[in-house]
Design an enzyme around this catalytic site. Structure first.
Site, PDB file in Angstrom:
ATOM      1  N   GLU A   1      61.016  -6.273 124.973  1.00  0.00           N
ATOM      2  CA  GLU A   1      61.121  -5.279 125.328  1.00  0.00           C
ATOM      3  C   GLU A   1      62.328  -4.909 124.340  1.00  0.00           C
ATOM      4  O   GLU A   1      62.898  -3.409 123.435  1.00  0.00           O
ATOM      5  CB  GLU A   1      61.540  -5.238 126.443  1.00  0.00           C
ATOM      6  CG  GLU A   1      60.287  -5.526 127.962  1.00  0.00           C
ATOM      7  CD  GLU A   1      60.459  -5.310 128.760  1.00  0.00           C
ATOM      8  OE1 GLU A   1      61.784  -5.677 129.773  1.00  0.00           O
ATOM      9  OE2 GLU A   1      59.764  -5.894 129.720  1.00  0.00           O
TER      10      GLU A   1
ATOM     11  N   LYS B   1      65.292  -7.993 134.161  1.00  0.00           N
ATOM     12  CA  LYS B   1      65.818  -6.630 133.488  1.00  0.00           C
ATOM     13  C   LYS B   1      66.118  -5.900 134.436  1.00  0.00           C
ATOM     14  O   LYS B   1      67.568  -5.777 134.980  1.00  0.00           O
ATOM     15  CB  LYS B   1      63.578  -5.674 134.028  1.00  0.00           C
ATOM     16  CG  LYS B   1      63.161  -7.129 133.297  1.00  0.00           C
ATOM     17  CD  LYS B   1      61.534  -6.828 133.331  1.00  0.00           C
ATOM     18  CE  LYS B   1      60.820  -7.870 132.926  1.00  0.00           C
ATOM     19  NZ  LYS B   1      59.931  -7.249 132.174  1.00  0.00           N
TER      20      LYS B   1
ATOM     21  N   GLU C   1      56.134 -15.824 125.750  1.00  0.00           N
ATOM     22  CA  GLU C   1      55.437 -13.837 126.107  1.00  0.00           C
ATOM     23  C   GLU C   1      54.694 -12.970 125.373  1.00  0.00           C
ATOM     24  O   GLU C   1      55.034 -12.313 124.728  1.00  0.00           O
ATOM     25  CB  GLU C   1      57.065 -13.786 127.141  1.00  0.00           C
ATOM     26  CG  GLU C   1      58.133 -14.000 127.487  1.00  0.00           C
ATOM     27  CD  GLU C   1      58.587 -14.124 128.661  1.00  0.00           C
ATOM     28  OE1 GLU C   1      58.500 -13.928 129.462  1.00  0.00           O
ATOM     29  OE2 GLU C   1      59.211 -12.336 128.234  1.00  0.00           O
TER      30      GLU C   1
ATOM     31  N   ASN D   1      64.463 -12.903 135.614  1.00  0.00           N
ATOM     32  CA  ASN D   1      64.322 -12.286 134.420  1.00  0.00           C
ATOM     33  C   ASN D   1      64.177 -10.489 135.283  1.00  0.00           C
ATOM     34  O   ASN D   1      63.283 -10.110 135.683  1.00  0.00           O
ATOM     35  CB  ASN D   1      63.487 -11.846 133.075  1.00  0.00           C
ATOM     36  CG  ASN D   1      63.983 -11.282 131.867  1.00  0.00           C
ATOM     37  OD1 ASN D   1      65.365 -10.446 132.666  1.00  0.00           O
ATOM     38  ND2 ASN D   1      62.860 -10.792 131.234  1.00  0.00           N
TER      39      ASN D   1
ATOM     40  N   GLY E   1      54.249  -7.686 132.537  1.00  0.00           N
ATOM     41  CA  GLY E   1      54.498  -6.453 133.413  1.00  0.00           C
ATOM     42  C   GLY E   1      52.560  -5.619 133.924  1.00  0.00           C
ATOM     43  O   GLY E   1      52.739  -3.972 134.236  1.00  0.00           O
TER      44      GLY E   1
ATOM     45  N   HIS F   1      63.743 -10.814 123.777  1.00  0.00           N
ATOM     46  CA  HIS F   1      62.702 -10.352 125.254  1.00  0.00           C
ATOM     47  C   HIS F   1      61.583  -9.140 123.988  1.00  0.00           C
ATOM     48  O   HIS F   1      62.403  -8.308 123.050  1.00  0.00           O
ATOM     49  CB  HIS F   1      63.143 -10.149 126.167  1.00  0.00           C
ATOM     50  CG  HIS F   1      62.286  -9.222 126.934  1.00  0.00           C
ATOM     51  ND1 HIS F   1      61.371  -8.579 126.927  1.00  0.00           N
ATOM     52  CD2 HIS F   1      61.660 -10.392 128.094  1.00  0.00           C
ATOM     53  CE1 HIS F   1      60.498  -8.645 128.203  1.00  0.00           C
ATOM     54  NE2 HIS F   1      61.062  -9.976 128.573  1.00  0.00           N
TER      55      HIS F   1
ATOM     56  N   SER G   1      53.797 -11.545 133.999  1.00  0.00           N
ATOM     57  CA  SER G   1      52.517 -11.772 134.933  1.00  0.00           C
ATOM     58  C   SER G   1      52.717 -12.805 135.943  1.00  0.00           C
ATOM     59  O   SER G   1      51.548 -12.855 136.678  1.00  0.00           O
ATOM     60  CB  SER G   1      51.252 -10.960 134.948  1.00  0.00           C
ATOM     61  OG  SER G   1      51.175  -9.496 134.183  1.00  0.00           O
TER      62      SER G   1
HETATM   63  P1  PGA Z   1      56.647 -10.559 134.145  1.00  0.00           P
HETATM   64  O1  PGA Z   1      58.015  -9.719 133.029  1.00  0.00           O
HETATM   65  O2  PGA Z   1      56.895 -11.472 135.233  1.00  0.00           O
HETATM   66  O3  PGA Z   1      57.133  -8.569 134.965  1.00  0.00           O
HETATM   67  O4  PGA Z   1      55.239  -9.898 133.521  1.00  0.00           O
HETATM   68  C1  PGA Z   1      58.040 -11.107 132.158  1.00  0.00           C
HETATM   69  C2  PGA Z   1      58.978 -10.776 131.354  1.00  0.00           C
HETATM   70  O5  PGA Z   1      59.605 -10.169 130.667  1.00  0.00           O
HETATM   71  O6  PGA Z   1      60.134 -11.408 131.168  1.00  0.00           O
END
Ligand code: PGA
Length: 244
Positions: free
Chosen positions: A97, A11, A166, A9, A172, A95, A208
């Site tokens: 976010e 982003k 997640e 992803n 993140g 997601h 992560s």
């Molecule tokens: P990350 O993000 O691996 O940077 O923690 C995962 C995601 O939001 O899909």
């Protein structure tokens, strides 16, 4: 045994020049392996570039969202059929976010997953609890409700989705769930999906994930791969995760 799937992803990262380097490195470096699949979900404007650089390779691609609508007066939205036209295989929906910053509800996420399926895409439906919810002992309530909404909104078609767990506190932050924490939630997701006739849905863990922790996570019984944010921006690191 279920296949392993690792989805990147990106982003809202990238530009034409750095994408070209990353996509070319993936196309050249990732060799097709039985039972393994690697994919990247890129920002909408780069779908054409992903197709150009990845077609003919063993790496699939897709988008990070789709509209719940098929077409029409929806300024700024992107239809699943448009994403599919660029050879995409996947679309992330729900997601955290987007659930947080764009107030996406469980019902909207299910509608987006339906739109993705109707266009021939595989929706990667994201679920996960916040730290406050975890600390309050509400994991099963929150994550269970999210997956139940997908099941209710999709019916039997939920079997054609991928589900990504997640935990919001792990995204993140560098703070990964332990393999045992991931497995615990994946097992409850699996049980609910099984009751809906979708016990073989691929369940990805996200938050992560990196090359150093991927093998331990993916070694758990109900973890079928990962949804990878930050580490998917480094082609070598991402391919190491794909091979874990
Ligand atoms: P990350 O993000 O691996 O940077 O923690 C995962 C995601 O939001 O899909």
């Amino acid at each position: 045994m279920r296949a392993k799937l690792v989805v990147g992803n990106w982003k809202m990262n990238g530009d034409l020049a750095s994408n070209a380097r990353r996509l070319d490195a993936l196309a050249a470096g990732w060799k097709a392996k039985p039972g393994r699949e690697l994919a990247v979900c890129v920002p909408f404007p780069y779908l054409a570039q992903a197709r150009e650089r990845l077609q003919g390779s063993a790496v699939a691609w897709g988008a990070q969202d789709v509209s719940e609508h098929a077409a029409g007066a929806h300024t700024g939205e992107v239809a699943a059929a448009m994403v599919a036209e660029f050879g995409s295989r996947y679309a992330i929906v729900g997601h955290s976010e987007r659930r947080q910053a764009h107030r996406e509800s469980d019902a909207l996420v299910a509608a987006k997953a339906r739109a993705a399926l109707a266009a021939g895409l595989v929706p990667v439906v994201c679920v996960g609890e916040t730290l406050a919810e975890r600390d309050a002992g509400r994991i099963e309530e929150v994550v269970g409700a999210q997956v139940d909404a997908a099941i209710a909104g999709l019916g039997e078609a939920v079997a054609r989705c991928v589900v990504a767990y997640e935990p919001v506190w792990a995204i993140g932050t560098g703070r990964t769930a332990t393999p045992e924490q991931a497995q615990e939630v994946h097992a409850l997701l699996r049980a609910r999906l099984k009751r809906a006739g979708a016990g073989d849905v691929a369940l990805l863990y996200g938050g992560s994930v990196k090359a150093a922790n991927a093998a331990a996570l993916f070694g758990m019984a109900d973890v079928d791969g990962g949804l990878v944010g930050g580490a998917s921006l480094d082609a070598d690191e991402f391919m190491a995760i794909g091979a874990a």
